[in-house]
Design a protein around this motif. Structure first.
Motif, PDB file in Angstrom:
ATOM      1  N   TYR A  51       0.860  -1.154   0.112  1.00 43.38           N
ATOM      2  CA  TYR A  51      -0.072   0.075  -0.063  1.00 43.38           C
ATOM      3  C   TYR A  51       0.884   1.393  -0.026  1.00 43.38           C
ATOM      4  O   TYR A  51       1.811   1.327   0.777  1.00 43.38           O
ATOM      5  CB  TYR A  51      -0.857   0.023   1.256  1.00 43.38           C
ATOM      6  CG  TYR A  51      -1.790  -1.099   1.311  1.00 43.38           C
ATOM      7  CD1 TYR A  51      -2.362  -1.917   0.248  1.00 43.38           C
ATOM      8  CD2 TYR A  51      -1.946  -1.537   2.703  1.00 43.38           C
ATOM      9  CE1 TYR A  51      -3.099  -2.978   0.508  1.00 43.38           C
ATOM     10  CE2 TYR A  51      -2.957  -2.633   2.879  1.00 43.38           C
ATOM     11  CZ  TYR A  51      -3.449  -3.458   1.684  1.00 43.38           C
ATOM     12  OH  TYR A  51      -4.292  -4.525   2.150  1.00 43.38           O
ATOM     13  N   ALA A  52       0.560   2.420  -0.933  1.00 47.46           N
ATOM     14  CA  ALA A  52       1.180   3.538  -1.048  1.00 47.46           C
ATOM     15  C   ALA A  52       0.746   4.536   0.210  1.00 47.46           C
ATOM     16  O   ALA A  52      -0.431   4.593   0.000  1.00 47.46           O
ATOM     17  CB  ALA A  52       1.084   4.057  -2.294  1.00 47.46           C
ATOM     18  N   ALA A  53       1.529   5.042   1.033  1.00 44.60           N
ATOM     19  CA  ALA A  53       1.182   5.956   2.089  1.00 44.60           C
ATOM     20  C   ALA A  53       1.471   7.153   1.800  1.00 44.60           C
ATOM     21  O   ALA A  53       2.456   7.611   1.037  1.00 44.60           O
ATOM     22  CB  ALA A  53       1.510   5.557   3.501  1.00 44.60           C
ATOM     23  N   GLY A  66       2.783  13.038  -2.469  1.00 43.84           N
ATOM     24  CA  GLY A  66       3.923  11.870  -1.834  1.00 43.84           C
ATOM     25  C   GLY A  66       3.215  10.354  -2.034  1.00 43.84           C
ATOM     26  O   GLY A  66       4.106   9.575  -2.407  1.00 43.84           O
ATOM     27  N   MET A  67       1.940  10.078  -1.908  1.00 39.76           N
ATOM     28  CA  MET A  67       1.616   8.700  -1.946  1.00 39.76           C
ATOM     29  C   MET A  67       1.640   8.444  -3.304  1.00 39.76           C
ATOM     30  O   MET A  67       2.141   7.227  -3.543  1.00 39.76           O
ATOM     31  CB  MET A  67      -0.123   8.947  -1.687  1.00 39.76           C
ATOM     32  CG  MET A  67      -0.752   7.437  -1.876  1.00 39.76           C
ATOM     33  SD  MET A  67      -1.301   6.975  -3.289  1.00 39.76           S
ATOM     34  CE  MET A  67      -2.441   8.167  -3.675  1.00 39.76           C
ATOM     35  N   GLU A  68       1.372   9.124  -4.647  1.00 40.18           N
ATOM     36  CA  GLU A  68       1.456   8.898  -5.805  1.00 40.18           C
ATOM     37  C   GLU A  68       2.965   8.491  -6.134  1.00 40.18           C
ATOM     38  O   GLU A  68       3.335   7.509  -6.730  1.00 40.18           O
ATOM     39  CB  GLU A  68       1.009   9.909  -6.785  1.00 40.18           C
ATOM     40  CG  GLU A  68       0.952   9.488  -8.317  1.00 40.18           C
ATOM     41  CD  GLU A  68       0.311   8.356  -8.514  1.00 40.18           C
ATOM     42  OE1 GLU A  68       0.689   7.438  -9.492  1.00 40.18           O
ATOM     43  OE2 GLU A  68      -0.796   7.954  -8.062  1.00 40.18           O
ATOM     44  N   LYS A  69       4.029   9.338  -5.584  1.00 37.19           N
ATOM     45  CA  LYS A  69       5.192   9.125  -5.881  1.00 37.19           C
ATOM     46  C   LYS A  69       5.570   7.860  -5.330  1.00 37.19           C
ATOM     47  O   LYS A  69       6.604   7.024  -5.611  1.00 37.19           O
ATOM     48  CB  LYS A  69       6.119  10.312  -5.380  1.00 37.19           C
ATOM     49  CG  LYS A  69       6.066  11.490  -6.353  1.00 37.19           C
ATOM     50  CD  LYS A  69       6.621  12.753  -5.690  1.00 37.19           C
ATOM     51  CE  LYS A  69       6.664  13.799  -6.615  1.00 37.19           C
ATOM     52  NZ  LYS A  69       7.368  15.155  -5.985  1.00 37.19           N
ATOM     53  N   SER A  70       5.095   7.444  -4.272  1.00 34.31           N
ATOM     54  CA  SER A  70       5.639   6.165  -3.382  1.00 34.31           C
ATOM     55  C   SER A  70       4.881   5.081  -4.059  1.00 34.31           C
ATOM     56  O   SER A  70       5.579   3.954  -4.470  1.00 34.31           O
ATOM     57  CB  SER A  70       4.853   6.355  -2.072  1.00 34.31           C
ATOM     58  OG  SER A  70       5.483   7.101  -1.214  1.00 34.31           O
ATOM     59  N   ALA A  94      -5.368   9.988  -0.241  1.00 40.08           N
ATOM     60  CA  ALA A  94      -4.945  11.294  -0.723  1.00 40.08           C
ATOM     61  C   ALA A  94      -4.559  12.452   0.475  1.00 40.08           C
ATOM     62  O   ALA A  94      -4.044  13.561   0.179  1.00 40.08           O
ATOM     63  CB  ALA A  94      -5.758  11.851  -1.703  1.00 40.08           C
ATOM     64  N   ARG A  95      -4.938  12.347   1.676  1.00 38.87           N
ATOM     65  CA  ARG A  95      -4.697  13.189   2.603  1.00 38.87           C
ATOM     66  C   ARG A  95      -4.550  12.316   4.008  1.00 38.87           C
ATOM     67  O   ARG A  95      -5.097  11.170   4.127  1.00 38.87           O
ATOM     68  CB  ARG A  95      -5.866  14.155   2.868  1.00 38.87           C
ATOM     69  CG  ARG A  95      -7.188  13.577   2.925  1.00 38.87           C
ATOM     70  CD  ARG A  95      -8.243  14.427   2.899  1.00 38.87           C
ATOM     71  NE  ARG A  95      -9.665  13.769   3.003  1.00 38.87           N
ATOM     72  CZ  ARG A  95     -10.495  14.154   4.255  1.00 38.87           C
ATOM     73  NH1 ARG A  95     -10.218  14.812   5.065  1.00 38.87           N
ATOM     74  NH2 ARG A  95     -11.601  13.510   4.068  1.00 38.87           N
TER      75      ARG A  95
END
Length: 304
Positions: A51-53, A66-70, A94-95
């Protein structure tokens, strides 16, 4: 035997355990080591999903960014690992969690709810978290019953004797931390005062990882490049403490870490802990063996 003691006994039994990993992989260079170690540990763990955090600092313009880059960094590591079958990857929140009652919907939280419902207290799903913990808190708020089927292993906060709790993962996500500390069985890996002992140097990385395989070489050179961006010409060492969550799960004989059971502290919004000794217990790591962890880590990363 308490439920947390039972879960640790189950983890130590030698069985292959199932886990998911929640990670802000683009935030730092150490999440990548944790991901790579899990990918190489298939004899002990089955990684069901990544899971991307979310995160927000100079490497992102918003928690969603930050989540999308992760998410993209996780995909990059999976490509470097070149596994026959890779675990699925889900975008997270997203937040950050806005309060202690409102979940942030995401593919990651929905997947965790669905997956956790297929487990039991006798065969729990281990939820390893090495970033802001909104995805996990959201899943618990969406379906509180899954708390009976999971054990959360979170790198977040500092040691109890540290003067504050302004650690990156906790300070940006206090509401989520409060949900998790009052929800499922929890193993806490405090940063300053405990896992900050997990530092590595450039010569060590070059000796153990350089040119061994594409994934190990990327981890080596990415870490050195990042360290020399701000510390070139100095005797630097770099913390890669996120690997401690994986070490806890793989440590079947207490050779890499030691933990203890204690009433769950309460993360406060003023960045301190409060204490209520009637609260349910958590397990909290109080010692790490730096050399034992890195020996296992480097061996796993370069295993043919």
């Amino acid at each position: 035997m308490s439920r947390l003691a039972y879960i640790k006994a189950y983890k130590q039994s030698g069985a292959v355990v199932d886990c998911v990993l929640d990670t802000d992989a683009y935030n730092e260079i150490d999440d990548q080591f944790a991901i790579a170690w899990l990918l190489k540990a298939s004899s002990q763990v089955r990684l069901r999903a990544l899971y991307a955090a979310p995160f927000l600092n100079e490497r992102s313009v918003s928690p969603e960014d930050g989540m999308e880059k992760s998410f993209q960094e996780i995909q990059k590591l999976l490509n470097l690992a070149a596994l026959p079958v890779s675990p699925p990857v889900f975008r997270g929140a997203a937040r950050f969690l806005p309060d202690e009652h409102t979940p942030v919907m995401s593919d990651a939280a929905r997947h965790l709810v669905q997956l956790a419902q297929t487990y039991t207290p006798e065969k729990p799903l281990y939820v390893l978290a090495i970033g802001a913990i909104t995805n996990i808190a959201s899943a618990l708020l969406m379906e509180p019953a899954i708390a009976a089927n999971i054990a959360v292993v979170w790198l977040g906060g500092h040691a109890a004797w540290w003067p504050h709790t302004r650690e990156f993962n906790m300070q940006q996500d206090v509401a989520a931390a409060r949900v998790v500390f009052n929800g499922a069985p929890l193993v806490q890996l405090p940063c300053m005062g405990v896992v900050d002992h997990l530092t590595v140097t450039g010569p060590e990385l070059m000796h153990w990882l350089a040119d061994k395989n594409p994934l190990a070489d990327y981890l080596c050179r990415n870490t050195i490049s990042e360290a020399e961006r701000y510390a070139k010409g100095t005797a630097w060492s770099r913390v890669i403490w996120d690997v401690s969550a994986v070490a806890w799960l793989l440590d079947r004989e207490d050779q890499m870490l030691s933990d203890r059971e204690l009433p769950a502290p309460i993360p406060e919004y003023d960045h301190h802990y409060a204490y209520d000794f009637t609260r349910p217990p958590i397990r909290q790591v109080w010692r790490v063996s730096r050399d034992a962890i890195f020996t296992r880590l480097f061996s796993a990363l370069t295993d043919k």
